[in-house]
Motif scaffolding. Structure first.
Motif, mmCIF file in Angstrom:
data_model
loop_
_atom_site.group_PDB
_atom_site.id
_atom_site.type_symbol
_atom_site.label_atom_id
_atom_site.label_comp_id
_atom_site.label_asym_id
_atom_site.label_seq_id
_atom_site.Cartn_x
_atom_site.Cartn_y
_atom_site.Cartn_z
ATOM 1 N N LEU A 1 0.852 -1.202 0.000
ATOM 2 C CA LEU A 1 0.000 0.000 0.000
ATOM 3 C C LEU A 1 0.886 1.249 0.000
ATOM 4 O O LEU A 1 2.047 1.183 0.422
ATOM 5 C CB LEU A 1 -0.907 -0.005 1.239
ATOM 6 N N PRO A 2 0.340 2.398 -0.442
ATOM 7 C CA PRO A 2 1.160 3.606 -0.457
ATOM 8 C C PRO A 2 1.713 3.922 0.939
ATOM 9 O O PRO A 2 0.990 3.834 1.926
ATOM 10 C CB PRO A 2 0.172 4.696 -0.901
ATOM 11 N N VAL A 3 2.997 4.269 0.975
ATOM 12 C CA VAL A 3 3.649 4.524 2.270
ATOM 13 C C VAL A 3 4.054 5.989 2.415
ATOM 14 O O VAL A 3 4.596 6.376 3.448
ATOM 15 C CB VAL A 3 4.910 3.643 2.456
ATOM 16 N N ASP A 4 3.796 6.773 1.358
ATOM 17 C CA ASP A 4 4.256 8.168 1.424
ATOM 18 C C ASP A 4 3.514 8.963 2.495
ATOM 19 O O ASP A 4 4.080 9.822 3.153
ATOM 20 C CB ASP A 4 4.150 8.849 0.045
ATOM 21 N N ARG A 5 2.235 8.652 2.685
ATOM 22 C CA ARG A 5 1.469 9.294 3.767
ATOM 23 C C ARG A 5 0.591 8.214 4.388
ATOM 24 O O ARG A 5 -0.138 7.523 3.684
ATOM 25 C CB ARG A 5 0.599 10.423 3.207
ATOM 26 N N ARG B 1 -5.151 9.024 3.340
ATOM 27 C CA ARG B 1 -3.876 8.344 3.626
ATOM 28 C C ARG B 1 -4.126 6.854 3.890
ATOM 29 O O ARG B 1 -5.232 6.471 4.287
ATOM 30 C CB ARG B 1 -3.220 8.959 4.868
ATOM 31 N N THR B 2 -3.107 6.038 3.705
ATOM 32 C CA THR B 2 -3.209 4.611 4.081
ATOM 33 C C THR B 2 -3.512 4.534 5.574
ATOM 34 O O THR B 2 -2.880 5.209 6.389
ATOM 35 C CB THR B 2 -1.867 3.901 3.773
ATOM 36 N N GLN C 1 -6.390 0.748 2.250
ATOM 37 C CA GLN C 1 -6.087 1.787 1.254
ATOM 38 C C GLN C 1 -6.848 3.068 1.614
ATOM 39 O O GLN C 1 -7.994 3.000 2.080
ATOM 40 C CB GLN C 1 -6.550 1.270 -0.101
#
Ligand code: SAM
Length: 286
Positions: free
Chosen positions: A132-136, A162-163, A231
């Motif tokens: 899953l996206p980890v940037d935020r 955000r995740t 997500q």
């Protein structure tokens, strides 16, 4: 760069310990735990296994959620007398859904040094392998145990982009996934990270609808410790926007029936997705 492994007097070290696999500990953590004068542990008996494994004989006292305030005052006195102290919890990083907040804030308020000794935490271990996206991301800790309060909290997160990361117990994982499916929609992607670093480590991702059925389908998949990752709302089908006829039908039914049943019937009548209709009822009620 601070690379010391010999503890300084009057310093509190916040030391991360393994979340399962005993080998997941840093050299610096072992050195600090061996050399401090006192270890404050969430559960001294639980930590004895780790300390014994690494041949650490440092005296331990208990600092848990029921004695933390009282114990913190005593530990600050010890620090003021020059004692070096390490804080550990049962697993992972202290303070992260674990005791230690009162101690750390009191020690810092009194102007003493607090030194982190970083290492494992279930949040980051799960996130790093989730896909899953980890940037935020947004860590929500444990959801409330009671169904109504849990539903409210999940509802409040429905539009979070955000995740989302949660800790969850094996007793509630199914109920939580079902509620998330209803509120976030069955199409949203989620991941369960179970028993990380241990023999039965499982990291499984799917849509909430399928993931919920997958976990419910086998009692072995509900055993052990869980991190649940979901997500963020961006990229998911918005719940708003169901057509006017479907809205009318579901609103009439919801006035007469429990929300879940109303959503189910309305889905059969209108062909609209049950989750979207359920979400409409919940939004409407609020
Ligand atoms: N301080 C710990 C940390 O840094 O991860 C968390 C402590 S919290 C009381 C315990 C919860 O963390 C468990 O109920 C579970 O949700 C999660 N957890 C801890 N170890 C885990 C593991 N090995 N695999 C999956 N989840 C874990």
């Amino acid at each position: 760069m601070r690379s010391e492994t010999i503890p300084s007097p009057g310093t509190l070290y916040v030391v991360a310990t393994p979340i399962g696999n005993l080998a997941d500990i840093t050299y610096r953590a072992v050195a600090i735990l061996s050399e401090v004068q006192l270890i404050a542990a969430e559960d001294t008996r639980h930590s004895a296994r780790l300390l014994h494994h690494y041949g650490i004989n440092t005296p331990c006292i208990a600092l848990h959620e029921h004695n933390e305030r009282e114990q913190a005052a005593k530990l600050v006195e010890r620090l003021e007398g020059g004692t070096s102290i390490a804080l550990i919890s049962d697993a992972g990083t202290p303070l992260i859904s674990d005791p230690g907040f009162h101690l750390v804030s009191m020690v810092r308020e009194r102007g003493h040094r607090v030194v982190p000794i970083p290492g494992p935490s279930a949040i980051l271990a799960a996130l790093s392998a989730s896909g899953l996206p980890v940037d935020r991301f947004c860590f929500e800790g444990f959801l409330p145990a009671k169904t109504g309060a849990r539903q409210k909290r999940i509802q409040a997160l429905a539009d979070e982009t955000r995740t989302l990361i949660f800790y969850e117990s094996p007793h509630r994982i199914c109920a939580t996934l079902e509620q998330m499916e209803e509120i976030f929609g069955g199409e949203r992607w989620a991941v369960v990270a179970r028993e990380l670093t241990k023999t039965f480590e499982t990291i499984h991702g799917d849509t909430l609808e399928k993931l919920s059925a997958w976990v419910a389908g086998d009692s072995n998949r509900r055993r052990g410790e869980f991190v649940l990752l979901v997500q963020g709302a961006a990229g998911c089908q918005p719940a708003a926007g169901i057509d006017a006829d479907a809205q009318r039908v579901v609103e009439i039914l919801a006035a007469e029936l429990p929300s879940r049943q109303a959503a189910e019937l309305a889905a059969r009548i209108t062909g609209e997705k049950k989750n979207r209709l359920y979400r409409h009822i919940i939004d409407d009620k609020q």
